[in-house]
Enzyme design. Structure first.
Site, PDB file in Angstrom:
ATOM      1  N   HIS A 123      -4.037  -1.190   9.872  1.00 59.70           N
ATOM      2  CA  HIS A 123      -5.259  -1.625   9.208  1.00 59.70           C
ATOM      3  C   HIS A 123      -6.013  -2.568  10.135  1.00 59.70           C
ATOM      4  CE1 HIS A 123      -3.382  -5.459   8.341  1.00 59.70           C
ATOM      5  NE2 HIS A 123      -2.395  -4.859   7.686  1.00 59.70           N
ATOM      6  N   HIS A 164      -4.356  -5.588  11.915  1.00 59.96           N
ATOM      7  CA  HIS A 164      -3.563  -5.274  13.109  1.00 59.96           C
ATOM      8  C   HIS A 164      -4.479  -5.177  14.322  1.00 59.96           C
ATOM      9  CE1 HIS A 164      -0.893  -2.994  10.031  1.00 59.96           C
ATOM     10  NE2 HIS A 164      -0.351  -4.174  10.253  1.00 59.96           N
ATOM     11  N   CYS A 190      12.970  -8.301  -4.401  1.00 63.14           N
ATOM     12  CA  CYS A 190      11.946  -7.248  -4.478  1.00 63.14           C
ATOM     13  C   CYS A 190      12.228  -6.250  -3.368  1.00 63.14           C
ATOM     14  CB  CYS A 190      10.537  -7.812  -4.316  1.00 63.14           C
ATOM     15  SG  CYS A 190       9.305  -6.493  -4.099  1.00 63.14           S
ATOM     16  N   CYS A 223       9.313  -5.914  -0.840  1.00 59.87           N
ATOM     17  CA  CYS A 223       9.236  -7.040   0.093  1.00 59.87           C
ATOM     18  C   CYS A 223      10.468  -7.067   0.975  1.00 59.87           C
ATOM     19  CB  CYS A 223       9.178  -8.379  -0.629  1.00 59.87           C
ATOM     20  SG  CYS A 223       7.690  -8.673  -1.550  1.00 59.87           S
ATOM     21  N   CYS A 260       7.145  -8.972  -8.987  1.00 61.23           N
ATOM     22  CA  CYS A 260       6.726  -9.448  -7.665  1.00 61.23           C
ATOM     23  C   CYS A 260       5.195  -9.499  -7.628  1.00 61.23           C
ATOM     24  CB  CYS A 260       7.235  -8.505  -6.583  1.00 61.23           C
ATOM     25  SG  CYS A 260       6.431  -8.771  -4.994  1.00 61.23           S
ATOM     26  N   HIS A 263       3.665  -6.855  -5.235  1.00 62.27           N
ATOM     27  CA  HIS A 263       3.865  -5.424  -5.452  1.00 62.27           C
ATOM     28  C   HIS A 263       3.775  -4.997  -6.908  1.00 62.27           C
ATOM     29  CE1 HIS A 263       5.723  -6.061  -1.457  1.00 62.27           C
ATOM     30  NE2 HIS A 263       4.947  -5.046  -1.227  1.00 62.27           N
ATOM     31  N   LYS A 301     -11.384  -8.868  -1.326  1.00 62.85           N
ATOM     32  CA  LYS A 301     -10.135  -8.714  -0.602  1.00 62.85           C
ATOM     33  C   LYS A 301      -9.960  -7.256  -0.167  1.00 62.85           C
ATOM     34  CE  LYS A 301      -5.268  -9.637  -1.371  1.00 62.85           C
ATOM     35  NZ  LYS A 301      -4.202  -9.807  -2.322  1.00 62.85           N
ATOM     36  N   LYS A 350      -6.028  -1.263  -0.406  1.00 63.07           N
ATOM     37  CA  LYS A 350      -5.988   0.199  -0.405  1.00 63.07           C
ATOM     38  C   LYS A 350      -6.227   0.750  -1.798  1.00 63.07           C
ATOM     39  CE  LYS A 350      -3.450   2.136   3.408  1.00 63.07           C
ATOM     40  NZ  LYS A 350      -2.136   2.450   3.932  1.00 63.07           N
TER      41      LYS A 350
HETATM   42 ZN   LIG Z   1       7.327  -7.502  -3.398  1.00 59.63          ZN
END
Ligand SMILES: [Zn+2]
Length: 668
Positions: free
Chosen positions: A21, A24, A135, A138, A154, A157, A308, A311
């Protein structure tokens, strides 16, 4: 020349759970630009990037895809490498954590850790029971107060975490609190921006907890020799890439030169991983008796259109598309110029196109094309003789106070200022310095009027001296911008008749252009993007309005308005004018007050274009001005000339040029 130093520059290694993305790309472009800037300054630099390929997440994704883990990793790593190719990133080592050399390096580090004693004489690594909310996405245990209730979800996520208990190995971070505080407070480990340093010191004040460095239920990783059912966790497996990439496993030449012997060991990182890099990693290295990083820089986050990046909502900036759209140089330039590197900032398409047009197409593009065109027009297309005078050594301050006709804004101190900005990881500041010079060079052309010098054969030397200095100015601008825009710099070098190669410290010296060298062909560097270009993809569904209904009919001169003589037309003085400022005329919906640059003077003009053009949209545009119109007052504001525009249903559409035209150019 300063002493030659060795530097290591790294990006984080990127996790292959997804394709790259823009974040990076942002870090990797920054690392590449810094590497190039340091090489320009004559230093030895080693630039490492790569991919983090182990863990439960990769196991899961590969299982879902129905392919082996290694195949998945190979595919995503290839996507990263191909993106770096397209963005002109030139790393020295692309490290992958599934490589054998990495595995051997990690095991060597692990061996040192299991032998290590903390300052108070305990084992640095010990076995313990870890329990907590885990998680799987994670791949980590979450603090209870981080979780969303009910169901212990989480926050990253939005999936429920599992209460998990396992035996694994711990690293005794708590024993290194004092040492870390001292390193960071003293700036021996320099953390920037300053706010990040304070954040880390705050974390230390709250007390550091030991962290687990192995995982029992993961297969896709490097097995722990003492406990082959466990794999080493990311803190040992991934962070260690910074040394395994240099050949730590075999105590290689690069490891000795760019880690142990380096003047600086710099990690560029996202601000979300700053704790691991500024606390875990230095403590691990210190425990193992190895040198620790000297500088860590946390970059800011990018949002798009005020939201923000995500995706799921589709609010993304595709780095490959960004590179394609206006070329890699434009993408690199925009990302590094638009905001200070450590700050959070908002990406908008309008800002991208606006900067491209203003900075690249207008300022830089015009300077290069004007300089080269003048040399072919007033000279013979060759680099003129090198001026004998020493006036090029004059500093800018002195230069501004002199009235010598070819006085020159020389680079005294400027290249040092630009390199110092790069060194401070202030790309935006470095580029601002370069662009202020571009603007002075452009102003110089207007002030000196080489076209006037060219009319007087007795001023040939003066003209040659001016043109030589101008070309040298263009060359140095390209050299100083080359860390960020390597491709454009190479093309400018080509136009100056020089070989395309990565510039080095010699190229920073004044007077490197060889007189008599034939200049190359002038090619547009950054063609201007007009709004209409963006709409070009829209298929035309309506026939052009100008098609006559009866094509066979002969034109009827008598029917139209009276024709004029060429002499009548010649009375009109039409000139290209660049809008430098614009504001709404108070109390009027239709009128904009513009300041326009005519090359030799600035004028105030009132134009009835406010309903179709916001003031900020017209700044930087080159328009057509009726320059010899008598002054008039509109709504009490004086107007010296008239801007030409098409009238479409009573709305104004500005008349503009297809190519680059210098302010003041006569239009006929
Ligand atoms: Zn997570």
């Amino acid at each position: 020349m300063t002493e030659k130093r060795s530097f290591l520059v790294t990006t984080p290694i990127y996790y292959v759970n997804a394709e790259p993305h823009v974040g990076h790309a942002y870090t990797t472009i920054a690392a590449d630009a810094l590497t190039r800037a340091r090489r320009l300054g004559g230093h030895d630099v080693f630039f490492v990037t790569g991919t983090d390929e182990h863990g439960q997440n990769i196991e899961r994704i590969a299982r879902e895809r129905g392919i082996p883990e290694q195949q998945h990793c190979d595919e995503i790593a290839a996507v990263f490498r191909s993106l770096w190719e397209r963005l002109d990133i030139r790393y020295d080592r692309f490290i992958r954590t599934t490589e054998e050399e990495h595995r051997r390096g990690v095991l060597k580090l692990w061996g040192l850790l299991v032998e290590a004693q903390t300052p108070d004489g305990q084992d640095a690594v010990y076995q313990g029971t870890y329990s907590g909310w885990y998680c799987p996405r994670c791949e980590g245990f979450k603090d209870e107060d981080e979780l969303q209730q009910p169901d212990n979800v989480c926050p990253d996520h939005e999936l429920p975490c599992e209460w998990t208990e396992e035996q694994n190995f711990f690293f005794r971070l708590s024993a290194y609190e004092e040492w870390l505080r001292e390193q960071i407070e003293s700036d021996r480990l320099l953390i920037r921006p300053e706010s990040r340093k304070n954040e880390i010191l705050g974390v230390i004040r709250q007390g550091l907890k030991d962290f687990s460095v192995s995982r029992a239920r993961v297969k896709w990783g490097i097995p722990v020799p003492e406990e082959p059912d466990h794999v080493l966790y990311v803190w040992v497996d991934a962070l260690s890439n910074y040394i395994t990439a240099l050949g730590f496993a075999d105590d290689g030449e690069n490891y000795r030169r760019f880690w142990c012997g380096a003047h600086e060991r710099l990690h560029l990182i996202g601000k979300d991983i700053i704790r691991f890099h500024c606390l875990y990693w230095p403590a691990i290295l210190h425990a193992a008796g190895l040198p620790v990083p000297t500088r860590e820089f946390g970059q800011g986050f990018i949002t798009k259109d005020g939201r923000k990046l995500s995706k799921t909502t589709g609010n993304v900036i595709d780095p490959a598309a960004l590179a394609e759209r206006l070329g890699p140089d434009a993408a690199r330039y925009f990302l590094l110029r638009e905001a200070p590197y450590g700050a959070d900032w908002d990406f908008t398409d309008a800002a991208f196109v606006g900067r491209y047009n203003a900075d690249l197409a207008n300022d830089l593009g015009n300077l290069v094309s004007r300089a080269l065109t003048m040399v072919s027009k007033f000279g013979d297309g060759k680099v003129p003789p090198r001026p004998a005078s020493v006036s090029e050594a004059r500093g800018l301050e002195e230069e501004l106070q002199t009235d010598a006709p070819v006085a020159w804004p020389y680079a005294e101190g400027r290249r040092a200022a630009v390199l110092a900005r790069y060194e401070a990881i202030d790309f935006s500041g470095a580029l601002a310095e370069v662009w202020s010079w571009i603007s002075q060079l452009n102003q110089r052309i207007v002030a000196v009027e080489p076209w006037t010098l060219a009319r007087d054969p007795s001023r040939r030397d003066e003209l040659d001296a001016f043109l030589y200095r101008l070309l040298e100015g263009v060359r140095l601008v390209a050299v100083l911008a080359s860390p960020v825009m390597p491709r454009a710099a190479g093309r400018i070098d080509g136009m100056l008749g020089r070989a395309d190669r990565a510039p080095g410290p010699d190229d920073l010296e004044w007077g490197r252009l060889e007189p008599g060298t034939s200049l190359g062909t002038v090619v547009p560097l950054f063609p201007r993007i007009e709004k209409k270009d963006k709409e070009k993809n829209v298929p035309e569904t309506t026939p052009p309005a100008a098609v006559p209904s009866k094509p066979e009919e002969a034109p009827a001169p008598a029917a139209g308005p009276e024709r004029i003589d060429i002499a009548d037309f010649a009375r009109l003085e039409l000139r290209a004018a660049k809008v430098t400022a614009a504001e709404q005329v108070e109390g009027s919906k239709k009128l904009l007050k513009l300041q326009v640059d005519l090359g030799t003077e600035t004028r105030q003009v009132v134009a009835g274009i406010a309903q179709t053009h916001a003031p900020e949209d017209v700044v930087g545009k080159t328009v057509v001005l009726v320059a010899n119109l008598k002054p008039a007052k509109l709504m009490g504001v004086e107007s010296n000339g008239m801007v030409l525009a098409g009238s479409v249903d009573g709305r104004a559409v500005l008349c503009q040029f297809e190519g680059e035209v210098a302010p003041g150019t006569r239009v006929r």
